[in-house]
Scaffold this motif. Sequence first.
Motif, mmCIF file in Angstrom:
data_model
loop_
_atom_site.group_PDB
_atom_site.id
_atom_site.type_symbol
_atom_site.label_atom_id
_atom_site.label_comp_id
_atom_site.label_asym_id
_atom_site.label_seq_id
_atom_site.Cartn_x
_atom_site.Cartn_y
_atom_site.Cartn_z
ATOM 1 N N SER A 124 0.836 -1.209 0.000
ATOM 2 C CA SER A 124 0.000 0.000 0.000
ATOM 3 C C SER A 124 0.866 1.254 0.000
ATOM 4 O O SER A 124 0.552 2.235 -0.686
ATOM 5 C CB SER A 124 -0.928 0.005 1.217
ATOM 6 O OG SER A 124 -1.790 -1.103 1.216
ATOM 7 N N HIS A 128 0.771 4.043 -2.939
ATOM 8 C CA HIS A 128 0.506 5.452 -2.606
ATOM 9 C C HIS A 128 1.652 6.343 -3.072
ATOM 10 O O HIS A 128 1.424 7.405 -3.665
ATOM 11 C CB HIS A 128 0.316 5.588 -1.097
ATOM 12 C CG HIS A 128 0.020 6.987 -0.646
ATOM 13 N ND1 HIS A 128 -1.176 7.612 -0.907
ATOM 14 C CD2 HIS A 128 0.772 7.881 0.045
ATOM 15 C CE1 HIS A 128 -1.164 8.832 -0.389
ATOM 16 N NE2 HIS A 128 0.012 9.024 0.193
ATOM 17 N N ARG A 132 -0.101 7.858 -6.417
ATOM 18 C CA ARG A 132 -1.206 8.567 -5.771
ATOM 19 C C ARG A 132 -1.839 9.630 -6.666
ATOM 20 O O ARG A 132 -2.966 10.047 -6.444
ATOM 21 C CB ARG A 132 -0.764 9.174 -4.447
ATOM 22 C CG ARG A 132 0.297 10.234 -4.531
ATOM 23 C CD ARG A 132 0.723 10.669 -3.125
ATOM 24 N NE ARG A 132 1.762 11.673 -3.142
ATOM 25 C CZ ARG A 132 3.055 11.428 -3.290
ATOM 26 N NH1 ARG A 132 3.467 10.183 -3.450
ATOM 27 N NH2 ARG A 132 3.934 12.411 -3.284
ATOM 28 N N GLN A 139 -3.695 2.800 -10.025
ATOM 29 C CA GLN A 139 -3.165 2.371 -8.732
ATOM 30 C C GLN A 139 -3.280 0.854 -8.574
ATOM 31 O O GLN A 139 -2.358 0.199 -8.077
ATOM 32 C CB GLN A 139 -3.897 3.089 -7.604
ATOM 33 C CG GLN A 139 -3.599 4.587 -7.564
ATOM 34 C CD GLN A 139 -4.274 5.286 -6.397
ATOM 35 O OE1 GLN A 139 -4.582 4.680 -5.378
ATOM 36 N NE2 GLN A 139 -4.517 6.585 -6.552
ATOM 37 N N PRO A 181 0.039 5.353 3.558
ATOM 38 C CA PRO A 181 -0.900 5.234 2.428
ATOM 39 C C PRO A 181 -2.308 5.630 2.826
ATOM 40 O O PRO A 181 -2.703 5.483 3.991
ATOM 41 C CB PRO A 181 -0.828 3.739 2.093
ATOM 42 C CG PRO A 181 -0.476 3.081 3.389
ATOM 43 C CD PRO A 181 0.458 4.038 4.079
ATOM 44 N N ASN A 182 -3.062 6.141 1.866
ATOM 45 C CA ASN A 182 -4.459 6.470 2.148
ATOM 46 C C ASN A 182 -5.335 5.240 1.903
ATOM 47 O O ASN A 182 -4.867 4.191 1.460
ATOM 48 C CB ASN A 182 -4.930 7.658 1.301
ATOM 49 C CG ASN A 182 -4.761 7.425 -0.192
ATOM 50 O OD1 ASN A 182 -4.723 6.288 -0.664
ATOM 51 N ND2 ASN A 182 -4.674 8.513 -0.951
ATOM 52 N N ALA A 185 -5.373 3.680 -1.657
ATOM 53 C CA ALA A 185 -4.227 2.833 -1.991
ATOM 54 C C ALA A 185 -4.411 1.439 -1.415
ATOM 55 O O ALA A 185 -4.121 0.430 -2.075
ATOM 56 C CB ALA A 185 -2.936 3.462 -1.477
#
Length: 232
Positions: A124, A128, A132, A139, A181-182, A185
Amino acid sequence: MWDASKTWAPGVSNRIYHQGDKGGYVWELQRRLRFIGYYAGKINGSFDKQTDRAVRDFQYRFGLKVDGLAGARTKLKLWRATRHMAAPQQRAKAPAPAITQAKPMKQVPRSNAGLSQQDIQIISQAVHAEARGETYVGQVAVAAVILNRLQSEKFPNSPSAIIYEPLAFEAVADGQINMQPNQQARKAVYDALNGWDPSDGATYYFNPVTATSDWIWGRPQIKQIGKHVFTR
């Protein structure tokens, strides 16, 4: 009745088990890997793809050669880490702390396809850091490339080793891999784990605007998604 102690006692069995094998030893291998949180599949005595991943992750985190082979050193290390495990017919009491070189993982959800939470985290982070600014499909494609490398004999045998391989990912070189990571992701990684591969089997990708390597331009190109060209 099959006696696991005859196979698991240190120094007794020199047989090396690997993907494709079946039988009582593999059943016991899966049971012990599950006991310390490295395996979440069925205890069926079949050394399948998920069992192979669990063995490799165990080897990586216990400082062993990561080859997916349950040989003497791997078996001994696993036996030591699980020697307080109850026999199949007994009700397990609270296990004594395992002697380990790394903190055992928590139970791995089935949706992780045999990967640990640490593996999911580092993939992840890579998605990201590397993509991103790309579309969601882009992604997922980056996550798929990492998983495709994991299945290839040409690359290292764990997500961390793949991502931190020298010169493999720009985000490692510039430090962006350390960003948290968000959620998007993370979702992209799970979609790739569940079988979505927008890259169509790619094991490389690059940005044609910034790429300076003649070698990467020479790879067979599959498609472009956003700013990334995906290649074999």
